[in-house]
Design a protein around this motif. Sequence first.
Motif, PDB file in Angstrom:
ATOM      1  N   LEU A  20     -14.950  10.609   1.713  1.00  0.00           N
ATOM      2  CA  LEU A  20     -14.491  10.882   3.074  1.00  0.00           C
ATOM      3  C   LEU A  20     -13.281  10.042   3.474  1.00  0.00           C
ATOM      4  N   LEU A  21     -13.315   8.746   3.158  1.00  0.00           N
ATOM      5  CA  LEU A  21     -12.300   7.841   3.694  1.00  0.00           C
ATOM      6  C   LEU A  21     -10.892   8.080   3.140  1.00  0.00           C
ATOM      7  N   PRO A  22     -10.680   8.132   1.825  1.00  0.00           N
ATOM      8  CA  PRO A  22      -9.304   8.325   1.353  1.00  0.00           C
ATOM      9  C   PRO A  22      -8.687   9.636   1.836  1.00  0.00           C
ATOM     10  N   ARG A  23      -9.469  10.700   1.814  1.00  0.00           N
ATOM     11  CA  ARG A  23      -8.923  11.988   2.251  1.00  0.00           C
ATOM     12  C   ARG A  23      -8.577  11.978   3.740  1.00  0.00           C
ATOM     13  N   SER A  24      -9.399  11.317   4.538  1.00  0.00           N
ATOM     14  CA  SER A  24      -9.187  11.322   5.979  1.00  0.00           C
ATOM     15  C   SER A  24      -8.075  10.374   6.414  1.00  0.00           C
ATOM     16  N   SER A  25      -7.815   9.343   5.631  1.00  0.00           N
ATOM     17  CA  SER A  25      -6.827   8.348   6.048  1.00  0.00           C
ATOM     18  C   SER A  25      -5.450   8.642   5.488  1.00  0.00           C
ATOM     19  N   THR A  26      -5.289   8.549   4.181  1.00  0.00           N
ATOM     20  CA  THR A  26      -3.961   8.711   3.576  1.00  0.00           C
ATOM     21  C   THR A  26      -3.750  10.088   2.965  1.00  0.00           C
ATOM     22  N   GLY A  27      -4.768  10.928   2.979  1.00  0.00           N
ATOM     23  CA  GLY A  27      -4.623  12.237   2.352  1.00  0.00           C
ATOM     24  C   GLY A  27      -4.643  12.141   0.837  1.00  0.00           C
ATOM     25  N   GLU A  28      -5.358  11.138   0.296  1.00  0.00           N
ATOM     26  CA  GLU A  28      -5.470  10.965  -1.151  1.00  0.00           C
ATOM     27  C   GLU A  28      -6.867  11.368  -1.600  1.00  0.00           C
ATOM     28  N   ARG A  29      -6.943  11.875  -2.825  1.00  0.00           N
ATOM     29  CA  ARG A  29      -8.247  12.272  -3.352  1.00  0.00           C
ATOM     30  C   ARG A  29      -9.097  11.047  -3.704  1.00  0.00           C
ATOM     31  N   MET A  30      -8.391   9.985  -4.117  1.00  0.00           N
ATOM     32  CA  MET A  30      -9.084   8.773  -4.527  1.00  0.00           C
ATOM     33  C   MET A  30      -8.247   7.584  -4.090  1.00  0.00           C
ATOM     34  N   ASN A  31      -8.905   6.544  -3.626  1.00  0.00           N
ATOM     35  CA  ASN A  31      -8.160   5.380  -3.168  1.00  0.00           C
ATOM     36  C   ASN A  31      -7.581   4.602  -4.344  1.00  0.00           C
ATOM     37  N   PRO A  32      -6.327   4.114  -4.248  1.00  0.00           N
ATOM     38  CA  PRO A  32      -5.713   3.393  -5.373  1.00  0.00           C
ATOM     39  C   PRO A  32      -6.466   2.131  -5.790  1.00  0.00           C
ATOM     40  N   TYR A  33      -6.923   1.332  -4.832  1.00  0.00           N
ATOM     41  CA  TYR A  33      -7.617   0.086  -5.148  1.00  0.00           C
ATOM     42  C   TYR A  33      -8.916   0.023  -4.356  1.00  0.00           C
ATOM     43  N   THR A  34     -10.035   0.090  -5.053  1.00  0.00           N
ATOM     44  CA  THR A  34     -11.345  -0.088  -4.441  1.00  0.00           C
ATOM     45  C   THR A  34     -11.989  -1.310  -5.075  1.00  0.00           C
ATOM     46  N   SER A  35     -12.118  -2.378  -4.305  1.00  0.00           N
ATOM     47  CA  SER A  35     -12.638  -3.647  -4.832  1.00  0.00           C
ATOM     48  C   SER A  35     -14.045  -3.881  -4.298  1.00  0.00           C
ATOM     49  N   MET A  36     -14.953  -4.285  -5.183  1.00  0.00           N
ATOM     50  CA  MET A  36     -16.323  -4.592  -4.805  1.00  0.00           C
ATOM     51  C   MET A  36     -16.708  -5.939  -5.401  1.00  0.00           C
ATOM     52  N   TRP A  37     -17.408  -6.750  -4.626  1.00  0.00           N
ATOM     53  CA  TRP A  37     -17.885  -8.019  -5.151  1.00  0.00           C
ATOM     54  C   TRP A  37     -19.223  -8.351  -4.521  1.00  0.00           C
ATOM     55  N   THR A  38     -20.024  -9.048  -5.303  1.00  0.00           N
ATOM     56  CA  THR A  38     -21.373  -9.417  -4.864  1.00  0.00           C
ATOM     57  C   THR A  38     -21.562 -10.898  -5.120  1.00  0.00           C
ATOM     58  N   GLY A  39     -21.498 -11.690  -4.072  1.00  0.00           N
ATOM     59  CA  GLY A  39     -21.722 -13.123  -4.202  1.00  0.00           C
ATOM     60  C   GLY A  39     -20.716 -13.794  -5.113  1.00  0.00           C
ATOM     61  N   VAL A  40     -21.210 -14.734  -5.941  1.00  0.00           N
ATOM     62  CA  VAL A  40     -20.366 -15.553  -6.823  1.00  0.00           C
ATOM     63  C   VAL A  40     -20.694 -15.234  -8.275  1.00  0.00           C
ATOM     64  N   THR A  41     -19.645 -15.053  -9.086  1.00  0.00           N
ATOM     65  CA  THR A  41     -19.801 -14.921 -10.525  1.00  0.00           C
ATOM     66  C   THR A  41     -19.230 -16.168 -11.179  1.00  0.00           C
ATOM     67  N   PRO A  42     -20.024 -16.990 -11.813  1.00  0.00           N
ATOM     68  CA  PRO A  42     -19.522 -18.243 -12.388  1.00  0.00           C
ATOM     69  C   PRO A  42     -18.329 -18.009 -13.320  1.00  0.00           C
ATOM     70  N   GLY A  43     -17.248 -18.759 -13.049  1.00  0.00           N
ATOM     71  CA  GLY A  43     -16.069 -18.685 -13.896  1.00  0.00           C
ATOM     72  C   GLY A  43     -15.171 -17.489 -13.655  1.00  0.00           C
ATOM     73  N   ASP A  44     -15.510 -16.661 -12.671  1.00  0.00           N
ATOM     74  CA  ASP A  44     -14.719 -15.444 -12.435  1.00  0.00           C
ATOM     75  C   ASP A  44     -14.559 -15.230 -10.933  1.00  0.00           C
ATOM     76  N   GLY A  45     -13.332 -15.364 -10.448  1.00  0.00           N
ATOM     77  CA  GLY A  45     -13.071 -15.138  -9.037  1.00  0.00           C
ATOM     78  C   GLY A  45     -13.465 -16.324  -8.177  1.00  0.00           C
ATOM     79  N   PRO A  46     -13.452 -16.157  -6.869  1.00  0.00           N
ATOM     80  CA  PRO A  46     -13.790 -17.264  -5.954  1.00  0.00           C
ATOM     81  C   PRO A  46     -15.177 -17.828  -6.259  1.00  0.00           C
ATOM     82  N   GLN A  47     -15.266 -19.146  -6.263  1.00  0.00           N
ATOM     83  CA  GLN A  47     -16.534 -19.803  -6.563  1.00  0.00           C
ATOM     84  C   GLN A  47     -17.285 -20.221  -5.301  1.00  0.00           C
TER      85      GLN A  47
END
Length: 480
Positions: free
Chosen positions: A264-291
């Motif tokens: 729903l969101l990409p089509r309704s906002s920018t008229g794109e079928r798929m968003n270019p960057y969709t980032s997901m994160w869950t808490g902390v991953t040791p040694g990878d990303g924000p600690q």
Amino acid sequence: MKPGANPLVGELPFPAAAERELPRAQLRLNLQRATHTIRDKRSRVVDEVPDWEELRAAGSAIKTDVLARLPELLTRFEAAATAAGAQVHWARDATEACAVVTRLVREAGAEEVVKVKSMATQEIGLNEALAAAGIAAVETDLAELIVQLADDTPSHILVPAIHYNRREIRDIFRERMPGADPALGDEPVALAEAARRHLRAKFLAAKVAISGANFAVADTGTLVVLESEGNGRMCLTLPETLISVVGIEKLVPTFADLEVFLQLLPRSSTGERMNPYTSMWTGVTPGDGPQTVHVVLVDNGRTATLADPVGRQALHCIRCSACLNVCPVYERVGGHAYGSVYPGPIGAILSPQLTGVAANRSLPFASTLCGACYDVCPVRINIPEVLVHLRQAAVDDQRGRPSPERTAMRATAWLMRDRRRYARALRAARAATAPLAGVLRGRPVRRLPWPMSAWTATRDAPLPARESFREWWARNRGES
């Protein structure tokens, strides 16, 4: 934070701000061209989906379920996020939210933070609060960066710098972007490259990043950000500390529910079928990303909105901006005229509820009630219904209280009840403004002194007509 078209790319003649000297007729023309382009793209990609209406119904149903079980889902989200290594904080209002974020940034030892585009942080005035504490907040979304460097405010949810043209952006970069080439041209590629070089240094030096979230998954404690430039992903992965400011209505119950909204969101906002960057994160991953990961859950009027059986549907909003792009009022006046962080139709129903009807009494009346916003809303918010509901609330809230507007309307009604009295008033107004009319030569008044400056800040003030219809009729009725 939301998917957004790059305002430097393409052939759209992005306008100068209404507050500047560009004629407002040209501003309206440019707004119409830009919003028409976005909504035409949206229409094409929506028509490709055979079950679009079913998707809208599903999105609305998920949001209704979230609001019905909000306390339970918030508790579930906190437990899942905490188990994954995140620290969850609760803020009742903007003041508490800003205080929490400011404290966390100080504890991290940072004097500058990088930010992902976030309506929630604009809503609570986070940048201003951080600045008051001696902390610089750098917007990394290109359009938000332009607006920030210009010391301006966004005029659109999706493309915040839609009111600037590329020559203005060139001048802003030359004058206010550290390290910008004094000979920088106004070609989109050159402007984008200048911003890229400036922001890359900020990303690599940042110890703390601040984001919002498009969605928060209750079952897993996952946060989701959609954007179109990659700047968000840089903020979400490079710094040591990540602080996410999330409105409590952003929850979805399960990870599977994202399937609906990521269509729903990409089509309704920018008229794109798929968003270019969709980032997901869950808490902390040791040694990878924000600690160190913090999530600040913000109420700021949402619980009060939830208590209204009619108005609560505004909390379904996924900030796509489709309603702005079809709104005949927004198309004519732009976003600054609303005087609200959330402009357009959704702002007209959301802002009065978050901050109180008394603080935004006029917003529910900034609509023709044509229903176009309801037709395009991907989660089927009946904006006209809520507008009428809030109009009644505004009237009830004002009943019995004196106000300049009510006094002016009563005086006008008294003048217009008598034809001769009205005619005399028109002649007097014409005589009083005659010198100004001679100078303007048919152009409207764009700037008036206080208190009328409140009107001309975002609107033109027409001068009285040189001749009333009755006068014209009297002069011409003898002609065959």
